[in-house]
Design a protein around this motif. Sequence first.
Motif, PDB file in Angstrom:
ATOM      1  N   HIS A   1      73.618 -12.645 -39.216  1.00 53.63           N
ATOM      2  CA  HIS A   1      74.076 -11.387 -39.809  1.00 53.63           C
ATOM      3  C   HIS A   1      75.332 -10.891 -39.088  1.00 53.63           C
ATOM      4  CE1 HIS A   1      73.531  -7.573 -42.011  1.00 53.63           C
ATOM      5  NE2 HIS A   1      73.956  -7.009 -40.896  1.00 53.63           N
TER       6      HIS A   1
ATOM      7  N   THR B   1      65.830 -11.228 -40.515  1.00 56.27           N
ATOM      8  CA  THR B   1      66.930 -10.505 -39.873  1.00 56.27           C
ATOM      9  C   THR B   1      66.450  -9.480 -38.864  1.00 56.27           C
ATOM     10  OG1 THR B   1      66.986  -8.793 -41.585  1.00 56.27           O
ATOM     11  CG2 THR B   1      68.347 -10.764 -41.938  1.00 56.27           C
TER      12      THR B   1
ATOM     13  N   ARG C   1      66.194  -6.402 -39.305  1.00 54.50           N
ATOM     14  CA  ARG C   1      67.076  -5.241 -39.479  1.00 54.50           C
ATOM     15  C   ARG C   1      66.597  -4.449 -40.700  1.00 54.50           C
ATOM     16  NH1 ARG C   1      72.402  -6.283 -36.980  1.00 54.50           N
ATOM     17  NH2 ARG C   1      72.398  -8.358 -36.049  1.00 54.50           N
TER      18      ARG C   1
ATOM     19  N   ARG D   1      71.799  -2.704 -39.501  1.00 57.07           N
ATOM     20  CA  ARG D   1      72.609  -3.704 -40.201  1.00 57.07           C
ATOM     21  C   ARG D   1      74.101  -3.552 -39.935  1.00 57.07           C
ATOM     22  NH1 ARG D   1      68.348  -3.022 -44.051  1.00 57.07           N
ATOM     23  NH2 ARG D   1      69.416  -1.373 -45.207  1.00 57.07           N
TER      24      ARG D   1
END
Length: 248
Positions: free
Chosen positions: A50, A181, A183, A189
């Motif tokens: 990411h 992720t 997140r 993010r």
Amino acid sequence: MAAAKAWMRADLARRLPLSTGPLFSYALFRLGPEHFVWYLSAHHIVADGHSGALISLRVAELYSAAVKGRDPAPEAYGSLRTLLENERRYQRSDACAADQAHWAGRSAEQLRPTRLAGTPSGTPDRNLTETGRLAPAETTPLRTAARQARTHWSVLLIAATAAYLHKMTGERHVVLTLPVTARPDAELRTVPVMLSNALPLHVEVRPEESALDLIRKVSREFRLLLRHQRHRGESLSRSFGLHPRRAS
């Protein structure tokens, strides 16, 4: 292009010293008058996939602004302080308690990955990578089947992998380690840092059940995993003693 790829493979094979660094690498290859390749790598201790996307988007914005002769848009990165404050709030939250309760309710059998090979004895000295591409016509049946099962096509692939592992190993309780992720909120993010997680997805495969039954099981477990994705996978490994034993 072949020379550029060879350089990148060699760079990725380098061991990065954590104590001295640098822990990242950039390169710009000129393959022709108007053909360039930009290379970015970073040690997984400082950045995840990411983060790579965040960095790439920022570089694209700076490049586009320079080409068009305009000022770039303001940087939208969240700070490390933002991350630490978010983590402190999470540790005191009901969500953290719920995540801990969810994973504490599992058994080691539901967390230990199913393997086709033996238990690894240590860190491998090389990486093996195999990449394949599906044409749009080849993905259409997959997407159609996913719509019929009322789920995402990725769930079908996970279910197929579980069925394959069951067939090859005879294990009824199949456990896959899935990357997430970690997140779950917008604030996280925005921070380019290492946050990604790896968590076990457990599914009981019964030969007497249909493929649709298996897909529904996987879909249900996948939703639960995503709901509790912030609990660290390495913490689970320590709590349940899941670290591979090294060969003597």
